[in-house]
Design a protein around this motif. Structure first.
Motif, PDB file in Angstrom:
ATOM      1  N   ALA A 147       0.739  -1.144   0.129  1.00  0.00           N
ATOM      2  CA  ALA A 147       0.099  -0.089  -0.052  1.00  0.00           C
ATOM      3  C   ALA A 147       1.024   1.114  -0.012  1.00  0.00           C
ATOM      4  CB  ALA A 147      -0.886  -0.038   1.191  1.00  0.00           C
ATOM      5  N   THR A 148       1.994   1.239   0.791  1.00  0.00           N
ATOM      6  CA  THR A 148       2.889   2.414   0.861  1.00  0.00           C
ATOM      7  C   THR A 148       3.860   2.634  -0.607  1.00  0.00           C
ATOM      8  OG1 THR A 148       3.051   2.097   3.174  1.00  0.00           O
ATOM      9  CG2 THR A 148       4.778   3.463   2.148  1.00  0.00           C
ATOM     10  N   GLU A 152      -1.107   2.304  -6.168  1.00  0.00           N
ATOM     11  CA  GLU A 152      -1.986   2.158  -7.303  1.00  0.00           C
ATOM     12  C   GLU A 152      -2.708   0.820  -7.204  1.00  0.00           C
ATOM     13  OE1 GLU A 152       1.887   1.196  -9.198  1.00  0.00           O
ATOM     14  OE2 GLU A 152       1.040   2.714  -7.801  1.00  0.00           O
ATOM     15  N   ALA A 153      -1.852  -0.148  -6.332  1.00  0.00           N
ATOM     16  CA  ALA A 153      -2.195  -1.559  -6.222  1.00  0.00           C
ATOM     17  C   ALA A 153      -3.472  -1.739  -5.597  1.00  0.00           C
ATOM     18  CB  ALA A 153      -1.325  -2.268  -5.507  1.00  0.00           C
ATOM     19  N   ILE A 154      -4.459  -2.964  -5.670  1.00  0.00           N
ATOM     20  CA  ILE A 154      -5.669  -3.059  -4.827  1.00  0.00           C
ATOM     21  C   ILE A 154      -5.202  -3.480  -3.739  1.00  0.00           C
ATOM     22  CG2 ILE A 154      -6.693  -3.745  -7.310  1.00  0.00           C
ATOM     23  CD1 ILE A 154      -6.046  -6.699  -6.069  1.00  0.00           C
ATOM     24  N   ALA A 196       5.378  -8.036  -1.161  1.00  0.00           N
ATOM     25  CA  ALA A 196       5.462  -8.824  -2.360  1.00  0.00           C
ATOM     26  C   ALA A 196       6.799  -8.621  -2.865  1.00  0.00           C
ATOM     27  CB  ALA A 196       4.159  -8.131  -3.074  1.00  0.00           C
ATOM     28  N   ILE A 197       6.817  -9.363  -3.957  1.00  0.00           N
ATOM     29  CA  ILE A 197       8.265  -9.280  -4.726  1.00  0.00           C
ATOM     30  C   ILE A 197       8.245  -8.185  -5.562  1.00  0.00           C
ATOM     31  CG2 ILE A 197       9.444 -10.376  -6.816  1.00  0.00           C
ATOM     32  CD1 ILE A 197       8.290 -13.127  -5.748  1.00  0.00           C
ATOM     33  N   LYS A 198       9.516  -7.618  -5.221  1.00  0.00           N
ATOM     34  CA  LYS A 198       9.805  -6.222  -6.130  1.00  0.00           C
ATOM     35  C   LYS A 198      10.728  -6.682  -7.306  1.00  0.00           C
ATOM     36  CE  LYS A 198      12.231  -3.339  -3.831  1.00  0.00           C
ATOM     37  NZ  LYS A 198      12.602  -1.969  -3.189  1.00  0.00           N
ATOM     38  N   PRO A 212      -5.891  -6.099 -11.013  1.00  0.00           N
ATOM     39  CA  PRO A 212      -5.385  -5.273 -12.116  1.00  0.00           C
ATOM     40  C   PRO A 212      -3.899  -4.905 -11.861  1.00  0.00           C
ATOM     41  CG  PRO A 212      -6.678  -3.695 -11.299  1.00  0.00           C
ATOM     42  CD  PRO A 212      -6.860  -4.894 -10.333  1.00  0.00           C
ATOM     43  N   ASP A 213      -3.392  -5.165 -10.969  1.00  0.00           N
ATOM     44  CA  ASP A 213      -2.025  -4.202 -10.491  1.00  0.00           C
ATOM     45  C   ASP A 213      -0.794  -4.966 -10.765  1.00  0.00           C
ATOM     46  OD1 ASP A 213      -1.598  -6.201  -8.582  1.00  0.00           O
ATOM     47  OD2 ASP A 213      -2.361  -5.173  -6.834  1.00  0.00           O
ATOM     48  N   GLY A 214      -0.803  -5.970 -11.334  1.00  0.00           N
ATOM     49  CA  GLY A 214       0.426  -6.755 -11.878  1.00  0.00           C
ATOM     50  C   GLY A 214       1.396  -7.250 -10.566  1.00  0.00           C
TER      51      GLY A 214
END
Length: 270
Positions: A147-148, A152-154, A196-198, A212-214
């Motif tokens: 989120a930080t 734009e992620a869900i 999550a994986i960066k 939809p955030d990939g």
């Protein structure tokens, strides 16, 4: 069951809070534990899951005469279960917030386990934190908080809904994961993670992406042995009666166990 598959499962670790009260209560002790749903997901005829206690020379845990390589030699495969955040220091960063400091003791233990099983050619399966740990063990990095860092992620975690939080994923066409589901390209998964994986670890291929955030939701190693990680929790299957569109975890588990059987059979015939 003399020919049973022996599936090791990494331990979750509870560290007593500071300061520790001068009592003999259980919460003053360091605990290693296995979540029942993970054990029951793996447990079936001909398969015996067992938790692997943490062993390390630093931190709270003192080593005995047994090494992690001994487990990799005697067990047939490894499951890295979910749990606390991976510590940012483990992938060369500092925590952006004290709540995201993670568990470096567990990181060292599980990376040691991962490397021991990979060196032995034994299959490894990562669930949620386990997926992230695989990525970090292979040199990748993580978003400390989706989120930080990806505004734009869900929402990938809802502490109220917890295992009733779902979102769709796209399975990468022609990937092994898509093949397990007869070419399925989109499915729904549960989502209980805020990291999550960066950047991808060495020789990892993406097999599922959040919609939809990939956000990366599943990875597979392109090395010589079986290594697969997924961000969702396939062991939370009781909820399928309430959410029937969720991706069934059975094909993933069978593929993993088949790889373990094949490796065991090949070894026994040498």
């Amino acid at each position: 069951m003399p020919d049973a598959l022996l599936i090791g499962i990494s331990a979750r670790i509870y560290h007593p809070g500071e300061p520790v009260a001068d009592t003999s209560g259980i919460f003053t002790k360091t605990l290693h534990y296995l979540e029942q749903s993970v054990a029951h997901w793996v447990l079936r005829r001909g398969v015996l899951p067992m938790m692997i206690p943490a062993i390390e020379s630093e931190g709270l845990i003192r080593p005995g005469e047994v090494r992690l390589t001994d487990y990799a030699r005697h067990l047939d495969a490894l499951v890295l279960q979910g749990g606390n955040d991976v510590a940012p220091q483990t992938y060369g960063e500092e925590p952006l917030h004290p709540d995201w400091s993670g568990d470096r003791v567990r990181d060292r233990y599980e990376i040691g386990l991962f490397r021991a099983f990979v060196a032995a050619g034994k299959p490894v399966l990562g669930i949620c934190r386990g997926c992230q740990l695989i990525n970090v063990a292979l040199g990748g990095t993580l978003y400390q908080d989706i989120a930080t860092q990806v505004p734009e992620a869900i929402a990938h975690r809802d502490l109220v809904r917890y295992d009733q939080q779902f979102h769709p994923v796209n399975l990468v066409p022609d990937s092994r994961l898509a093949q397990l589901y007869d070419g399925t390209t989109r499915a729904e998964i549960n989502s209980i993670h805020h990291q999550a994986i960066k950047t991808l670890g060495k020789d990892l291929a993406i097999e599922a992406l959040g919609v939809p955030d990939g956000i990366v939701e599943a990875v597979r190693w392109r090395g010589p042995s079986y290594v697969f990680g997924m961000q969702w929790h396939p062991e939370f299957m009781a909820q399928r009666q309430f959410h029937p569109g969720q991706l069934d975890g059975e094909p993933i588990l069978q593929d993993f166990l088949d790889a373990a059987r094949e490796r065991k059979h090949r070894t026994s015939n040498n």
